[in-house]
Write an enzyme that holds these catalytic residues in place. Structure first.
Site, short mmCIF file in Angstrom:
data_model
loop_
_atom_site.label_atom_id
_atom_site.label_comp_id
_atom_site.label_asym_id
_atom_site.label_seq_id
_atom_site.Cartn_x
_atom_site.Cartn_y
_atom_site.Cartn_z
N CYS A 113 132.63 80.63 76.53
CA CYS A 113 131.78 80.19 77.64
C CYS A 113 132.30 80.79 78.94
CB CYS A 113 131.78 78.66 77.74
SG CYS A 113 130.67 78.05 79.03
N CYS A 332 134.53 69.83 72.80
CA CYS A 332 134.00 71.16 72.61
C CYS A 332 135.08 72.24 72.57
CB CYS A 332 133.05 71.37 73.79
SG CYS A 332 132.53 73.00 74.11
S1 SF4 Z 1 132.08 72.14 79.20
FE1 SF4 Z 1 132.90 73.98 78.17
S2 SF4 Z 1 131.14 74.87 77.07
FE2 SF4 Z 1 130.33 73.39 78.57
S3 SF4 Z 1 129.87 74.63 80.39
FE3 SF4 Z 1 131.96 73.84 80.69
S4 SF4 Z 1 133.30 75.46 79.83
FE4 SF4 Z 1 131.23 75.86 79.09
#
Ligand code: SF4
Length: 363
Positions: A113, A332
């Site tokens: 991400c 996550c």
């Molecule tokens: S929580 Fe993790 S997967 Fe979701 S936007 Fe933030 S960095 Fe990306």
């Protein structure tokens, strides 16, 4: 032999065109689509009715499914986290969350991400690539074969609105009546705040639910824990959310991860309640699941209750989300990250089940 490398992501119309392109009768495409989505097939050899020599040739040239489960963690509460390995070796997490009347799948939209939230393992190495429609939809199909799926949330790794076209294609495929036939309202897309795409989603798929991962309602705190806020500050995102909400005529949802001392002061509660009241939003408070390599810690239950009470007393509609999978790496990106950092030590002693066999269909 094939015109696409994402066969799993094809609609019935595309399957027929694919068959025609190979000089086959179009019904061969229908056979493959049905075998994939309701017949539990992982290879062309498993597609009932295909001549053996044709199936063997197709299996040599293409993949019916894009990946396989290589690791799994099972929680005492029934939550199952699967690590899927895609054809190029990239690892993708998806989580099955069963309750008495629902089976929700949390899916990933990207490998890694780009957003880099400080509390999340998925953003540690940035984004590696977008997932294809087939790779996204397969995460749902994989768990559906064990128990029919009722809901899908885009809250795994990746910012879904950075992979907008493929996320929409996956939703449309999963809604396909000849496949799983899921209603649009069964999908929730969670975003950290991409204004242009928020507006576009309201036009393209107004029935899909959008959740805003706000995590702090002041720019100073939010820019610290959600770096994307420096590019699109809160007000800009909220304006887009307002337009979205007016267009789809539905209440907004804010997701708020509770990060111990980092975003749980009375001042944080006040700014959250103020924004939520202005936008008539519902707030989901999510107690942080400890993640290695992050500076945050899990709040204790007293802190959670106090914060929820502050927000409630200030007029915010608030729910504390129940902890699921707390005994596995439920947050996550954790299973993937652990596997990348320490593959040999993971096979025993921490609840991980190594699994090389393809999923089997639920009877
Ligand atoms: S929580 Fe993790 S997967 Fe979701 S936007 Fe933030 S960095 Fe990306």
């Amino acid at each position: 032999m094939t015109s696409t490398n994402d066969l799993t992501g094809q609609t019935p119309v595309q399957w027929r065109a694919w068959a025609k392109g190979l000089g086959l009768p179009e019904f061969r495409g229908d056979q493959c689509f049905s075998a994939l989505w309701s017949g539990g097939a992982n290879t062309f050899t498993e597609v009932k009715g295909l001549p053996k020599d044709l199936a063997a040739r197709l299996d040599t040239a293409a993949r019916l499914v894009p990946g396989k489960e290589v690791r799994r963690q099972e929680s005492r509460d029934g939550t199952v986290k699967s690590l899927l390995e895609m054809a190029d070796g990239k690892l993708v997490e998806c989580v099955s969350i069963p309750t008495s009347d629902r089976h929700t799948i949390c899916v990933s939209s990207q490998v890694g991400c780009a957003v880099g939230c400080t509390f999340c393992a998925s953003g540690k190495n940035g984004v590696e690539r977008d997932l294809t429609p087939g790779e996204i939809a397969f995460q749902v199909l994989f768990h559906h074969r064990r128990r029919p799926v009722t809901n899908v949330v885009f809250m795994g790794s990746g910012e879904p609105l950075f992979n907008y076209d493929n996320v929409l294609a996956a939703i449309r495929l999963l809604a396909e009546p000849k496949g799983l036939g899921m209603g649009r309202r069964r999908f929730t897309v969670s975003t950290s705040g991409v204004p242009k795409r928020i507006r576009q989603l309201g036009v393209d798929e107004p029935q899909v639910t959008l959740a805003f991962s706000i995590h702090a309602a002041d720019d100073e705190t939010r820019s610290r824990i959600v770096p994307l806020n420096r590019r699109w500050p809160l007000q800009e995102v909220l304006e887009a959310m307002r337009e979205y909400s007016d267009l789809v005529n539905r209440r907004m949802t804010f997701e708020y991860v509770l990060l111990g001392d980092d975003n749980m002061s009375e001042a944080h509660a006040k700014s959250l309640a103020d924004v939520a009241r202005r936008f008539h939003a519902h707030i989901n408070l999510i107690p942080f699941n400890p993640v290695f390599e992050t500076p945050h810690r899990r709040p204790n239950w007293d802190q959670v209750e106090t914060f929820a009470k502050w927000v409630d007393q200030l007029g915010g509609h608030v729910t504390v989300r129940g902890q699921r999978g707390a005994d596995i790496d439920a947050a996550c990106g954790q299973l993937k990250r652990r596997t990348e950092l320490d593959p040999p030590s993971m096979a025993e002693g921490d609840g991980i089940v190594a699994n090389d066999s393809p999923p089997t269909r639920q009877a």
